[in-house]
Design a protein around this motif. Structure first.
Motif, PDB file in Angstrom:
ATOM      1  N   ARG A 879      77.239  33.776  15.025  1.00 55.20           N
ATOM      2  CA  ARG A 879      76.042  33.914  16.119  1.00 55.20           C
ATOM      3  C   ARG A 879      76.298  33.408  17.421  1.00 55.20           C
ATOM      4  O   ARG A 879      76.547  34.029  18.502  1.00 55.20           O
ATOM      5  CB  ARG A 879      74.596  33.768  15.683  1.00 55.20           C
ATOM      6  CG  ARG A 879      74.287  34.510  14.406  1.00 55.20           C
ATOM      7  CD  ARG A 879      72.967  34.223  14.000  1.00 55.20           C
ATOM      8  NE  ARG A 879      72.324  35.179  13.148  1.00 55.20           N
ATOM      9  CZ  ARG A 879      72.334  34.818  11.809  1.00 55.20           C
ATOM     10  NH1 ARG A 879      72.627  33.459  11.438  1.00 55.20           N
ATOM     11  NH2 ARG A 879      72.059  35.458  10.855  1.00 55.20           N
ATOM     12  N   VAL A 880      76.961  32.211  17.419  1.00 54.88           N
ATOM     13  CA  VAL A 880      77.269  31.479  18.504  1.00 54.88           C
ATOM     14  C   VAL A 880      78.557  32.233  19.198  1.00 54.88           C
ATOM     15  O   VAL A 880      78.670  32.241  20.445  1.00 54.88           O
ATOM     16  CB  VAL A 880      78.089  29.855  18.489  1.00 54.88           C
ATOM     17  CG1 VAL A 880      78.273  29.228  19.439  1.00 54.88           C
ATOM     18  CG2 VAL A 880      76.644  29.106  17.782  1.00 54.88           C
ATOM     19  N   LEU A 881      79.533  32.699  18.396  1.00 57.20           N
ATOM     20  CA  LEU A 881      80.815  33.278  18.983  1.00 57.20           C
ATOM     21  C   LEU A 881      80.355  34.650  19.625  1.00 57.20           C
ATOM     22  O   LEU A 881      80.973  35.062  20.654  1.00 57.20           O
ATOM     23  CB  LEU A 881      81.863  33.452  17.960  1.00 57.20           C
ATOM     24  CG  LEU A 881      82.479  32.349  17.440  1.00 57.20           C
ATOM     25  CD1 LEU A 881      83.374  32.682  16.288  1.00 57.20           C
ATOM     26  CD2 LEU A 881      83.182  31.705  18.520  1.00 57.20           C
ATOM     27  N   ALA A 882      79.306  35.185  19.141  1.00 59.68           N
ATOM     28  CA  ALA A 882      78.610  36.290  19.658  1.00 59.68           C
ATOM     29  C   ALA A 882      77.811  36.042  20.765  1.00 59.68           C
ATOM     30  O   ALA A 882      77.212  36.945  21.486  1.00 59.68           O
ATOM     31  CB  ALA A 882      77.607  37.213  18.480  1.00 59.68           C
ATOM     32  N   GLY A 883      77.539  34.868  21.476  1.00 59.78           N
ATOM     33  CA  GLY A 883      76.850  34.377  22.662  1.00 59.78           C
ATOM     34  C   GLY A 883      75.425  34.244  22.470  1.00 59.78           C
ATOM     35  O   GLY A 883      74.688  34.250  23.287  1.00 59.78           O
TER      36      GLY A 883
END
Length: 903
Positions: A879-883
C-alpha cells in the motif's frame, strides 16, 4: 472499592506458576486444567493487571509481609527455644547458607520451621520447604527441590539448570530438611544455587555438617533441663489430658535429664504419662535393656532417643509391634489400606490408631483419607526391628508388589494421575532400590514402570536412567533391547544426540534386530547431527551400514532401516555435512523414495515417518517447495494415531518443527502458526516454543510478538551457556530483522552478532539473505538488497533451496526492479513462474511486476492478497508503494521506521 483489582483464586494460582516461569502446558498439568483454560486466565490477568506480557506478570508476583509461607503446618505447639530461635534467625541475616546440625531427635526440624515462619516476611518470594526424608537416592535431590518449587524438567537442559535459572532473580528462603543421608546430592546443588542465585538463602537441617566452604553451622543444643525441657514435657502431658502439678516439676526434670534433653524422647515420654505415670516412666528408663551402650560417639549421642524408642516399643502389644516394623518400609505417607496390603495383617486400623497415640506415627487427614507416617528416626528404628525379626525380605517384597499395583493404576487415564504419582514416587524408587539386589524380575518391572511414568511426568532424565536400569535387569534379550530403544527415544526427546547414538548401538549389541540398531544409529548420526556436540564421522556411519548389511537378511524392518541409513549417510539426505559435496539430488530423492516404500511395507508408521523426513529434505535440496510441505503433512497424519512412546513423541516433535518451516516455504502462514502452537503446547516440550515462532511472526511482520519473544529467547540462550546451535540462527536473525525495520541499528547489530555465534559465517544466503533484503528494501537500499540476493538460486547450495527458495526469488525480482536492473523484467517473469501457488511469494512477485509496469491497482490487489495470507507487513508495504499515505503513517505508528518509496 475503586482501583482494587479482583483476582480469582484460580487466577492467583496461575499467576504464582507464571512467576515460576512455567509454560502454559506445565501450568495446565500442575493445576489439572486444559491449556486453553490457562490461556484464558493469562489473558484475563494481562487485562486486569494492565501488563504488556507474561514476563511483566511474573515480575508482579511479590510476597507481602504476613503472607503464609509454604511450610508444613505443625501438629503441636512449639515450646521454648527462645534463645536458639533468636540465634538461628540472626545467622540467617548474615549468612546465605546455615546448617542447623545435631543428633536425631534433638528438635532441628521444629526449630528450623519456627525460624522460617518468623522470617518469611523478609523474603520477597517467600519460603519453600523440601523434605528430603523420602529421597533415597542423592541424585534425586534436585527433583525434590524442583517439586517444592513447582518445576518440571525441561527438554534440552538438566533439572539443576532449570532450578538455577528459575531462582536466579528470586529472593527466597529454602528450607532443606534431613540432609544427612543425601549429602552427595545436596552439596553440589547448593554450590550452584548459591553461586548463581545471589538472593537465595538456604537453611538446612542435618545430623552432620555439609562440609562445604560457604556453610555456617549452628549446632542445635539439647533442651535446657531447667526450663525448656520441663516446659515441653508439661505441655505435652497437658495436651493428652493429664496436667501436672508444680511440685512434680523436679521429678519431671529428673526424667528430662535421663532423656538427655532430647525433644523427641521427651515428647514420647510425655505421651506415655497417662498410662505409666512419672514413677513408671522413671522405672522404664532405668531398665538396662532399654539403654544403649557402646558403639561410636554418634551412637552415644543417640542413646536417649534409642532408649525411649526401645521403651516405647516394649510397651506395645505384639500385634502393634509387628505393624510398626512392617510399615517401616514406606518412605512416604501411607493409608490404612496400603498398610494392610503391605504388612499382610488382617486388620490394621486399631493398631494404627494405637501407634499414633504412642507418637510413633503421625496421622494427617487429607481429602477424606487419613495418611500415616513415622518420623525418620522412628522409621529407622522400626527397620532394625524388621530385620531382627527376619521379616524384611517378605515385607519388602509385598511392598514392591504394592508399588507395582500403584504404578499399574497410574497408567490408566486418570486426570489426577500426576498428583497420585507424586505421592507414591518415592516408594516406587525405594522398592526398586531394594529389589534390584535380590529380586531382579520385580526390579525390572518397577524400573520399566518408573521409566514410563517419569517420562509422562516430564522427568526425562530420570526416565532415561530408569529405562537403562530396566535394560540391565531385563529377563531376556528382547526386553533388554526394547528398554534400550525406549531410552534412546527419551534421549531424542531430550535432544541429546550422543545418547541416542550410544543407546541404539547398545540395542544392536544385544543381538535383537542388530541390523536395525546399527542402521538406526547411522541414521541418527546424520539426521539429528545438530543435537550432537561431536557428531560421528561419515566414515564411522558408513562402517555401521557395512556391518548391518550382512545381518539384515530378509527382514523387512532391517531392509527399511538400511535404506534410510544409506539415504542419510551416502547421499546426505538430511544435510548433515553442510556442504555441497557429493549431494546428487536425483540420487538422494531416489534413495529416499526407496526408503519410504520399504518402510511403508513394514507397517511401522515411525519408520515411514523417518523415511518421509528424508524424502522431504531431498525434495527441498532439489528446489521443490510444495512437495516438502505436502510430505510433512503426510507425516503428521501418519503420526496422529500412533500409540504414545518416547520414539513417537520425538518423531512428532520433529515433524511439527519441519511443518513450521515447510509451511512458511509454501506461504502457508496459518499452517506454520498451527504447528508452532502445537509445539508450544506439547506436554513433552517446554522450551522449543520460544525458538520457532519468532521466525513466523517476523515474516508476518508482528513486531511486538517478536520483541516480546526475543526476551525469552536471549534469556534462555544465555542461561544455557550461549550454545552454538545452527537451528537457533533463524530466530535470532528474525529479531535482528525486526530491529532493522524499526530503525534500531544498535540492537540489530547486537542480534546479528548472536546470529554469527549460532550459525556458520559462510552461510550468507538462505534466511540471512531474506531477512537482510527485507530490511534493505524497507529503507530504500534496493541495490544493496540486489547484491545480497545476487547469486541465482541454483548457484547457491541447498540452504537457499530449502524453505527460503520462494522468498528468495520473489524478493530478488523486487530488488531488481527497484534498483533499475536491465534484466529486471526477466527476473520478474522467472519469479512468477517459480512461486506460482505460493500466496505470499506470488504476491511479492506480482508487486514487482506492478512496480515495473507502474500499475497502482495491481499493487493494491497484492496488498489484499498479502493481508489474506497473514502477512500484514508485506500488505502495508504494498500500500505504501502504491502511494497510500495512511498506510505509511500506520507503519510508523506500529513502531516501524518510515518506509522509503522509489522515485
Amino acid at each position: 472499592m475503586a482501583g482494587v483489582v479482583e483476582i480469582s483464586r484460580r487466577e492467583s494460582e496461575v499467576l504464582d506458576l507464571l512467576a515460576a516461569r512455567l509454560s502454559n502446558a506445565e501450568i495446565a498439568a500442575q493445576l489439572t486444567i486444559s491449556v486453553r483454560t490457562v490461556e484464558s486466565h493469562v489473558a484475563a490477568l494481562l487485562r486486569k493487571l494492565d501488563a504488556p506480557d507474561r514476563r511483566s506478570l511474573a515480575r508482579r508476583v511479590t510476597r507481602t509481609p504476613g503472607t503464609a509461607p509454604v511450610l508444613p503446618a505443625p501438629l503441636t505447639s512449639f515450646v521454648g527455644r527462645s534463645a536458639e530461635r533468636a540465634e538461628l534467625a540472626g545467622l540467617l541475616t548474615t549468612n546465605r547458607q546455615v546448617t542447623a546440625a545435631g543428633p536425631g531427635g534433638v528438635g532441628k526440624t521444629r526449630l528450623a520451621l519456627a525460624v522460617a515462619a518468623d522470617a518469611a516476611g523478609n523474603y520477597r518470594d517467600g519460603v519453600r520447604f523440601v523434605d528430603l526424608v523420602p529421597v533415597t537416592d542423592a541424585a534425586l535431590v534436585p527433583a525434590a527441590l524442583a517439586e517444592a518449587l513447582g518445576l518440571g524438567e525441561q527438554p534440552g537442559r538438566d533439572l539443576v539448570t532449570s532450578i538455577v535459572q528459575t531462582m536466579a532473580d528470586r529472593q527466597a528462603l529454602l528450607v532443606l530438611d534431613n540432609c544427612e543421608h543425601v549429602l552427595d546430592g545436596v552439596t553440589p546443588l547448593l554450590e550452584r544455587l548459591l553461586s548463581q542465585c545471589p538472593r537465595i538463602t538456604v537453611l538446612a537441617t542435618s545430623r552432620v555438617r555439609l562440609m562445604v566452604p560457604f556453610e555456617r553451622v549452628y549446632q542445635v543444643p539439647a533442651l535446657s533441663l531447667t526450663g525448656d525441657a520441663v516446659a515441653l514435657f508439661l505441655e505435652r502431658a497437658a495436651a493428652v489430658g493429664w496436667p501436672l502439678d508444680a511440685p512434680l516439676r523436679d521429678q519431671v526434670a529428673g526424667i528430662c535429664e535421663r532423656l538427655g534433653g532430647m525433644a523427641l524422647a521427651i515428647e514420647l515420654a510425655a505421651a506415655r504419662y497417662p498410662a505409666l505415670g512419672l514413677d513408671g516412666i522413671t522405672a522404664a528408663l532405668s531398665h538396662p535393656l532399654r539403654m544403649l551402650t557402646g558403639g561410636s560417639r554418634t551412637d552415644e549421642r543417640h542413646r536417649s532417643v534409642r532408649a525411649t524408642l526401645d521403651w516405647s516399643h516394649a510397651l506395645l502389644e505384639p500385634d502393634d509391634q509387628v505393624l510398626l516394623r512392617r510399615v517401616s518400609v514406606f518412605v512416604a505417607p501411607f493409608t490404612a489400606a496400603a498398610a494392610q496390603q503391605v504388612t499382610g495383617l488382617p486388620d490394621v486400623v486399631d493398631s494404627l490408631a494405637k501407634l499414633t497415640e504412642h507418637s510413633l506415627l503421625t496421622a494427617t487427614p487429607t481429602h477424606g483419607t487419613t495418611k500415616y507416617r513415622a518420623l525418620e528416626s522412628i522409621r529407622q528404628y522400626a527397620v532394625e526391628k524388621l530385620c531382627e525379626a527376619g521379616e524384611e525380605a517378605e515385607t519388602r517384597l509385598r511392598h514392591a508388589r504394592w508399588c507395582l499395583g500403584q504404578a499399574a493404576a497410574l497408567s490408566s487415564s486418570d486426570p489426577e494421575w500426576r498428583a497420585r504419582f507424586d505421592l507414591v514416587a518415592n516408594d516406587l524408587r525405594a522398592a526398586l532400590t531394594w529389589a534390584a539386589t535380590d529380586r531382579p524380575a520385580t526390579a525390572y518391572e518397577l524400573a520399566r514402570r518408573l521409566a514410563e511414568l517419569t517420562l509422562r511426568r516430564n522427568l526425562t532424565r530420570e526416565s532415561q536412567q530408569r529405562a537403562e536400569q530396566a535394560a540391565e535387569l531385563a529377563p531376556d534379550t528382547a526386553s533388554k533391547a526394547s528398554m534400550l530403544r525406549f531410552a534412546a527415544g527419551v534421549a531424542g526427546c531430550r535432544t541429546v544426540g550422543e545418547e541416542m547414538y550410544r543407546l541404539h548401538l547398545a540395542a544392536a549389541e544385544t543381538g535383537d534386530a542388530p541390523a536395525v540398531g546399527l542402521a538406526t544409529a547411522a541414521t541418527v548420526a546424520f539426521r539429528f547431527s545438530s543435537t550432537f556436540v561431536h557428531p560421528p564421522s561419515r566414515a564411522e556411519a558408513v562402517e555401521l551400514i557395512d556391518r548391518a548389511r550382512p545381518l539384515a537378511g530378509s527382514d523387512p524392518a532391517a531392509g527399511a532401516a538400511l535404506a534410510l541409513a544409506e539415504a542419510a549417510v551416502l547421499t546426505d539426505a538430511f544435510g548433515a555435512v553442510q556442504g555441497p559435496e557429493e549431494n546428487d539430488v536425483s540420487e538422494t530423492i531416489a534413495r529416499a523414495e526407496r526408503a519410504v516404500e520399504l518402510a511403508h511395507r513394514t507397517g511401522d508408521p515411525l519408520a515411514e515417518s523417518a523415511a518421509l523426513d528424508a524424502l522431504t529434505c531431498a525434495h527441498s535440496w532439489g528446489g521443490d517447495t510444495f512437495a516438502p510441505a505436502a510430505l510433512t503433512q503426510r507425516r503428521l497424519r501418519l503420526l496422529a494415531s500412533v500409540p504414545s512412546s518416547p520414539a513417537a513423541t520425538h518423531e512428532l516433535i520433529d515433524a511439527l518443527g519441519i511443518a513450521v518451516e515447510t509451511s512458511l516455504g509454501a506461504g502457508d502462514i496459518a499452517g506454520a502458526r498451527d504447528a508452532v502452537h502445537r509445539l508450544a503446547t506439547h506436554p513433552a516440550l517446554t522450551e522449543v516454543g520460544h525458538r520457532v515462532p519468532l521466525m513466523v511472526d517476523a515474516l508476518a511482520g508482528n513486531a511486538d510478538a517478536v520483541l516480546d519473544g526475543s526476551l525469552r529467547f536471549i534469556d534462555a540462550w544465555r542461561r544455557a551457556g550461549s550454545p552454538s546451535r545452527n537451528h537457533l540462527g533463524p530466530s535470532a536473525a528474525a529479531v535482528a530483522m525486526i530491529h532493522g525495520l524499526r530503525g534500531e541499528d544498535e540492537a540489530r547489530r547486537e542480534w546479528l552478532e548472536i546470529v554469527g555465534q549460532l550459525d556458520r559465517p559462510d552461510f550468507v544466503h538462505g534466511y540471512k539473505a531474506i531477512f537482510d533484503a527485507i530490511v534493505l528494501l524497507h529503507h530504500g537500499h534496493a541495490a544493496e538488497a540486489m547484491q545480497r540476493l545476487g547469486p541465482r538460486p541454483e548457484e547457491v547450495w541447498k540452504w537457499i533451496t530449502w524453505i527460503w527458495h520462494h522468498w528468495y526469488v520473489a524478493l530478488r525480482a523486487e530488488a531488481a526492479v527497484l534498483s533499475g536492473r536491465p534484466d529486471a523484467s526477466g527476473l520478474v517473469a522467472e519469479a512468477l513462474t517459480v512461486v506460482r501457488g505460493n500466496p505470499v511469494a506470488a504476491a511479492i512477485a506480482e508487486r514487482a511486476r506492478a512496480l515495473l509496469d507502474d500499475d497502482r491497482s495491481t499493487l493494491l490487489a497484492t496488498a489484499d492478497a498479502q493481508e489474506a495470507a497473514g502477512c500484514p507487513y508485506q500488505a502495508a508495504r504494498s500500500r505504501v508503494l502504491a502511494g497510500d499515505a495512511d498506510a505509511a503513517a500506520a507503519l510508523v505508528a506500529d513502531g516501524f521506521a518510515p518506509m522509503a518509496t522509489p522515485p
